[in-house]
Design a protein around this motif. Sequence first.
Motif, short mmCIF file in Angstrom:
data_model
loop_
_atom_site.label_atom_id
_atom_site.label_comp_id
_atom_site.label_asym_id
_atom_site.label_seq_id
_atom_site.Cartn_x
_atom_site.Cartn_y
_atom_site.Cartn_z
N ALA A 145 0.86 -1.17 0.11
CA ALA A 145 0.05 -0.18 -0.03
C ALA A 145 0.88 1.11 -0.04
O ALA A 145 0.61 2.26 -0.90
N TRP A 146 2.13 1.23 0.78
CA TRP A 146 2.83 2.33 0.81
C TRP A 146 3.51 2.51 -0.71
O TRP A 146 3.44 3.58 -1.15
N ASP A 147 4.10 1.43 -1.29
CA ASP A 147 4.60 1.61 -2.51
C ASP A 147 3.70 1.95 -3.72
O ASP A 147 4.06 2.68 -4.39
N LEU A 148 2.47 1.34 -3.90
CA LEU A 148 1.61 1.43 -4.88
C LEU A 148 0.99 2.76 -4.92
O LEU A 148 0.30 3.22 -5.71
N ILE A 149 0.50 3.19 -3.52
CA ILE A 149 -0.53 4.18 -3.61
C ILE A 149 0.01 5.50 -2.54
O ILE A 149 0.26 6.69 -3.07
N MET A 150 0.74 5.23 -1.49
CA MET A 150 1.22 6.31 -0.70
C MET A 150 2.35 7.07 -1.37
O MET A 150 2.26 8.31 -1.13
N SER A 151 3.12 6.18 -1.86
CA SER A 151 4.34 7.03 -2.57
C SER A 151 3.94 7.75 -3.71
O SER A 151 4.91 8.39 -4.20
N ILE A 152 2.96 7.68 -4.19
CA ILE A 152 2.32 8.82 -5.20
C ILE A 152 2.36 10.29 -4.46
O ILE A 152 2.82 10.99 -5.37
N ASP A 153 2.06 10.40 -3.14
CA ASP A 153 2.20 11.45 -2.61
C ASP A 153 3.31 11.24 -1.59
O ASP A 153 3.19 11.30 -0.34
N ALA A 154 4.62 11.45 -2.22
CA ALA A 154 5.86 11.24 -1.59
C ALA A 154 6.17 11.82 -0.25
O ALA A 154 6.68 11.77 0.77
N HIS A 155 5.52 13.35 -0.19
CA HIS A 155 5.93 14.08 0.98
C HIS A 155 4.99 13.67 2.02
O HIS A 155 5.09 13.96 3.14
N TRP A 156 3.51 13.10 1.65
CA TRP A 156 2.80 13.08 2.91
C TRP A 156 2.91 11.21 3.21
O TRP A 156 3.18 10.47 2.45
N PHE A 157 2.53 11.12 4.51
CA PHE A 157 2.37 9.70 4.96
C PHE A 157 1.46 9.56 6.05
O PHE A 157 1.22 10.82 6.90
N SER A 158 1.13 8.27 6.37
CA SER A 158 0.09 8.09 7.33
C SER A 158 0.43 6.52 7.71
O SER A 158 0.61 5.85 6.99
#
Length: 351
Positions: A145-158
Amino acid sequence: IYFIGASVIGMFFISYNYLAQAGWSSAFKRIPEAMPAYVLPMGVVIIGVFFLAGHDLFHWTNPALFDTTSKSYDPIIAGKAGFLNTPFYLIRLIIYIGSWYVLWRMLRSFSLQEDLHGGTKYYEKSIKYGTAFLVVFAVTSSTSAWDLIMSIDAHWFSTMFGWYTLASWHVTGLAIITLTVVTLKERGYLQIVNESHLHDLGKFMFAFSIFWAYVWFSQFMLIYYANIPEETIYFRERFSGYGGIYLVPFFINIILNFVFPFLVLMTRDAKRTNVVLKIAAWGIIIGHYFDFYNNIMPGTVGEHAGFGPIEFGMILIFACGFIWSLSTQLSKANLIAKNHPMLEETLHHDI
């Protein structure tokens, strides 16, 4: 991403049922058992898309971001270089797809061998390998999930994003399983499936729709309450960014994935009625498409998002591929796992 997640949930479902030594699901285990066949083609598509359009989809693939002499140098993304770099990213994708698919092939093989030879040997092996998959998936469901979706918004994290994506994938997979079981039963197959089985499937959809909403709200509430700019930008983009084009999908997501299944599946009778289960399942399947749409589109296409021939065409292509894959796998074995040790238990399942 939507379809690879829905596919691997078939493996997740049969694995935790093996680990729990649950008998009730053996009546229809061939349906979730057939779903992960689609993991491999979707995995190939995901890797292919990364090679074809990775620089457009993932901001962190730009080498200038890591070069301290460049005007584009980004200290935040540069600090994640150990994780967000192309070779390691591709290795992780191969590990996700390979481990999910190989472990599924093993469980599928044990299941078919059990049909031929009976006994408990293959059932015990299935428990071991199903447990191994759960250990692997406990890690890879979040990291993928981090790689495929969250890394699209690389500054943001949850820190909750892995659970959030797993919850979305899981309830989508449960809806597909329920829809397939009900459809087959209405066409004269799976006659050993009774109202109690349908009731349990309805409870699964009901419960995990609430779980998804719990994770969604927990993530949203903590970000809203803390009001830290680098966190809130994610939701600001979806509320008012790009002219507000994501606001309607945002609320459709909440309504279809929580409000609708909560109200529709609340009563006991609803969980035992075919047409209600199908309506609820379709609502969840469509709703979680909007969930992934909202997660992915703002960071990839921004103001150019919409619903047109490309969106509907791609949905149809991948959905038809999924239906074909599922149907092909179901045709390769008896719909009833006739030598499953828990078959007698499921024949008398009553709640």
